[in-house]
Design a protein around this motif. Structure first.
Motif, PDB file in Angstrom:
ATOM      1  N   HIS A 179       0.842  -1.207   0.000  1.00  0.00           N
ATOM      2  CA  HIS A 179       0.000   0.000   0.000  1.00  0.00           C
ATOM      3  C   HIS A 179       0.876   1.255   0.000  1.00  0.00           C
ATOM      4  CE1 HIS A 179      -3.211   2.793   0.923  1.00  0.00           C
ATOM      5  NE2 HIS A 179      -2.501   3.214   1.956  1.00  0.00           N
ATOM      6  N   LEU A 180       1.915   1.275   0.813  1.00  0.00           N
ATOM      7  CA  LEU A 180       2.803   2.432   0.887  1.00  0.00           C
ATOM      8  C   LEU A 180       3.537   2.654  -0.434  1.00  0.00           C
ATOM      9  CD1 LEU A 180       4.244   1.899   4.476  1.00  0.00           C
ATOM     10  CD2 LEU A 180       2.571   3.624   3.761  1.00  0.00           C
ATOM     11  N   PHE A 181       4.008   1.567  -1.065  1.00  0.00           N
ATOM     12  CA  PHE A 181       4.668   1.693  -2.359  1.00  0.00           C
ATOM     13  C   PHE A 181       3.704   2.225  -3.420  1.00  0.00           C
ATOM     14  CE2 PHE A 181       7.889  -1.598  -0.908  1.00  0.00           C
ATOM     15  CZ  PHE A 181       8.942  -0.695  -0.846  1.00  0.00           C
ATOM     16  N   ASP A 182       2.451   1.764  -3.384  1.00  0.00           N
ATOM     17  CA  ASP A 182       1.438   2.258  -4.315  1.00  0.00           C
ATOM     18  C   ASP A 182       1.190   3.751  -4.115  1.00  0.00           C
ATOM     19  OD1 ASP A 182       1.103  -0.210  -5.493  1.00  0.00           O
ATOM     20  OD2 ASP A 182      -0.726  -0.712  -4.370  1.00  0.00           O
ATOM     21  N   GLU A 183       1.124   4.162  -2.863  1.00  0.00           N
ATOM     22  CA  GLU A 183       0.893   5.578  -2.570  1.00  0.00           C
ATOM     23  C   GLU A 183       2.053   6.438  -3.077  1.00  0.00           C
ATOM     24  OE1 GLU A 183      -0.307   8.502   1.149  1.00  0.00           O
ATOM     25  OE2 GLU A 183      -0.356   6.331   1.435  1.00  0.00           O
ATOM     26  N   ILE A 184       3.282   5.945  -2.895  1.00  0.00           N
ATOM     27  CA  ILE A 184       4.445   6.681  -3.401  1.00  0.00           C
ATOM     28  C   ILE A 184       4.383   6.773  -4.927  1.00  0.00           C
ATOM     29  CG2 ILE A 184       6.945   6.471  -3.798  1.00  0.00           C
ATOM     30  CD1 ILE A 184       7.233   5.749  -0.861  1.00  0.00           C
ATOM     31  N   GLN A 185       3.997   5.703  -5.579  1.00  0.00           N
ATOM     32  CA  GLN A 185       3.891   5.710  -7.035  1.00  0.00           C
ATOM     33  C   GLN A 185       2.858   6.751  -7.491  1.00  0.00           C
ATOM     34  OE1 GLN A 185       3.025   1.882  -8.711  1.00  0.00           O
ATOM     35  NE2 GLN A 185       3.237   2.599 -10.811  1.00  0.00           N
ATOM     36  N   GLN A 186       1.743   6.841  -6.795  1.00  0.00           N
ATOM     37  CA  GLN A 186       0.724   7.837  -7.125  1.00  0.00           C
ATOM     38  C   GLN A 186       1.244   9.257  -6.901  1.00  0.00           C
ATOM     39  OE1 GLN A 186      -2.721   6.823  -4.797  1.00  0.00           O
ATOM     40  NE2 GLN A 186      -2.964   4.828  -5.778  1.00  0.00           N
ATOM     41  N   LEU A 187       1.953   9.457  -5.798  1.00  0.00           N
ATOM     42  CA  LEU A 187       2.528  10.776  -5.528  1.00  0.00           C
ATOM     43  C   LEU A 187       3.567  11.152  -6.579  1.00  0.00           C
ATOM     44  CD1 LEU A 187       2.925  10.654  -1.653  1.00  0.00           C
ATOM     45  CD2 LEU A 187       1.375  12.117  -2.959  1.00  0.00           C
ATOM     46  N   ASP A 188       4.394  10.192  -6.987  1.00  0.00           N
ATOM     47  CA  ASP A 188       5.389  10.462  -8.027  1.00  0.00           C
ATOM     48  C   ASP A 188       4.715  10.922  -9.314  1.00  0.00           C
ATOM     49  OD1 ASP A 188       7.483   9.840  -6.333  1.00  0.00           O
ATOM     50  OD2 ASP A 188       7.835   7.846  -7.188  1.00  0.00           O
TER      51      ASP A 188
END
Length: 106
Positions: A32-41
């Motif tokens: 979930h955290l990696f997905d959120e970072i990908q969205q923020l990027d």
């Protein structure tokens, strides 16, 4: 993921099951955290592209109207805004300013 009963600190099947549930939960949280970072990027990239467009428009307008000194003052303010991030903030600000002076590939 499996947890062996002979692992250090694991004494019962209940402990092993509990540990496995915790590990699975941690894996789900990491995903979930990696997905959120990908969205923020992706959002950051879009914002940077828009910033570059605006910066280029400002550059053209400043040259045409003789306001290039005012544009330079605004660039100095950009450096000031990023000081709260320390040396890396300065590097980031300089990178944004440099990107604003070049055309980005579409």
């Amino acid at each position: 993921m499996t947890v062996q009963l002979d692992s250090p600190g694991i004494e019962t099947a209940e402990q092993a099951a509990s540990t496995e549930v915790e590990l699975v939960s941690a894996d789900v949280e990491l995903a979930h955290l990696f997905d959120e970072i990908q969205q923020l990027d992706a959002q950051i990239l879009e914002v940077i592209k828009r910033r570059c467009e605006l910066s280029q428009l400002i550059g053209v307008a400043a040259k045409a109207t003789g306001h290039s000194r005012e544009a330079q003052n605004h660039e100095m303010q950009v450096l000031d805004r990023f000081t709260e991030l320390g040396k890396d903030g300065n590097t980031l600000a300089l990178t944004l300013l440099r990107l604003g002076r070049t055309r980005l590939a579409s």
